[in-house]
Design a protein around this motif. Structure first.
Motif, PDB file in Angstrom:
ATOM      1  N   VAL A  41       0.843  -1.193   0.000  1.00  0.00           N
ATOM      2  CA  VAL A  41       0.000   0.000   0.000  1.00  0.00           C
ATOM      3  C   VAL A  41       0.884   1.251   0.000  1.00  0.00           C
ATOM      4  N   PHE A  46      -1.351   5.754   3.899  1.00  0.00           N
ATOM      5  CA  PHE A  46      -0.432   4.626   4.085  1.00  0.00           C
ATOM      6  C   PHE A  46      -0.449   4.076   5.506  1.00  0.00           C
ATOM      7  N   LEU A  49      -3.791   2.430   6.621  1.00  0.00           N
ATOM      8  CA  LEU A  49      -4.106   1.205   5.887  1.00  0.00           C
ATOM      9  C   LEU A  49      -3.089   0.107   6.154  1.00  0.00           C
ATOM     10  N   TRP A 100      -4.419   2.352  -3.423  1.00  0.00           N
ATOM     11  CA  TRP A 100      -4.895   2.082  -2.069  1.00  0.00           C
ATOM     12  C   TRP A 100      -6.409   1.933  -2.038  1.00  0.00           C
TER      13      TRP A 100
END
Length: 156
Positions: A41, A46, A49, A100
């Protein structure tokens, strides 16, 4: 080895174990896909996730063990290996290069799909008198639905 005596017929145990095999394979594939997205990702979300995917793949790995052990409890071997899982899983691998948001959307859809598969297995197990396998599927449906909600919430 002593015969399995759980108060379920041999046929009931076999049917339930056979219904859990593909669910085991899908959980394993979803764990692998989620782990891959955890590594790959990028973007403005970032950290959130990366952490979310990490928690989800760890929970999926634990679920894989629970499902496999339930199959063994029923007296049948748990399926294993990429070749076997490739034949019995219904989920698909990631293609690579997903954004993402595409990662979140794919994983949410996969979790939703697996909820539906678990629901069918629960109904079968309970119709055959296997409340324990039915309960396991209820636990999985709840966890998978929550994971899908969290993933969709990131996309908006």
């Amino acid at each position: 080895m002593a015969a399995v005596s759980l108060g379920l017929s041999d046929n009931a145990r076999k049917q339930v174990a056979e219904s859990l095999g593909p669910i085991l394979a899908d959980h394993y594939l979803l764990a692998l896909k989620t782990h891959n997205f955890h590594w790959n990702v990028t973007g403005p979300n970032f950290q959130g996730l990366h952490t979310l995917f990490g928690g989800q793949y760890e929970a999926l790995h634990a679920a894989v063990d629970e499902i496999a052990e339930r199959i063994r409890t029923l007296g049948y071997p748990a399926p294993g290996g990429f070749a076997v899982y490739g034949k019995i899983a219904t989920l698909t691998e990631a293609k690579g290069g997903e954004s993402w948001s595409q990662m979140c959307e794919q994983l949410a859809a996969d979790n939703d799909s697996l909820v539906q598969r678990c629901r069918v297995a629960r109904e079968l197990a309970e119709s055959l008198g296997d409340a324990e396998s039915g309960d396991l599927m209820i636990e999985r449906m709840d966890a998978l639905a929550k994971a899908a909600w969290m993933l969709r919430s990131h996309v908006g």
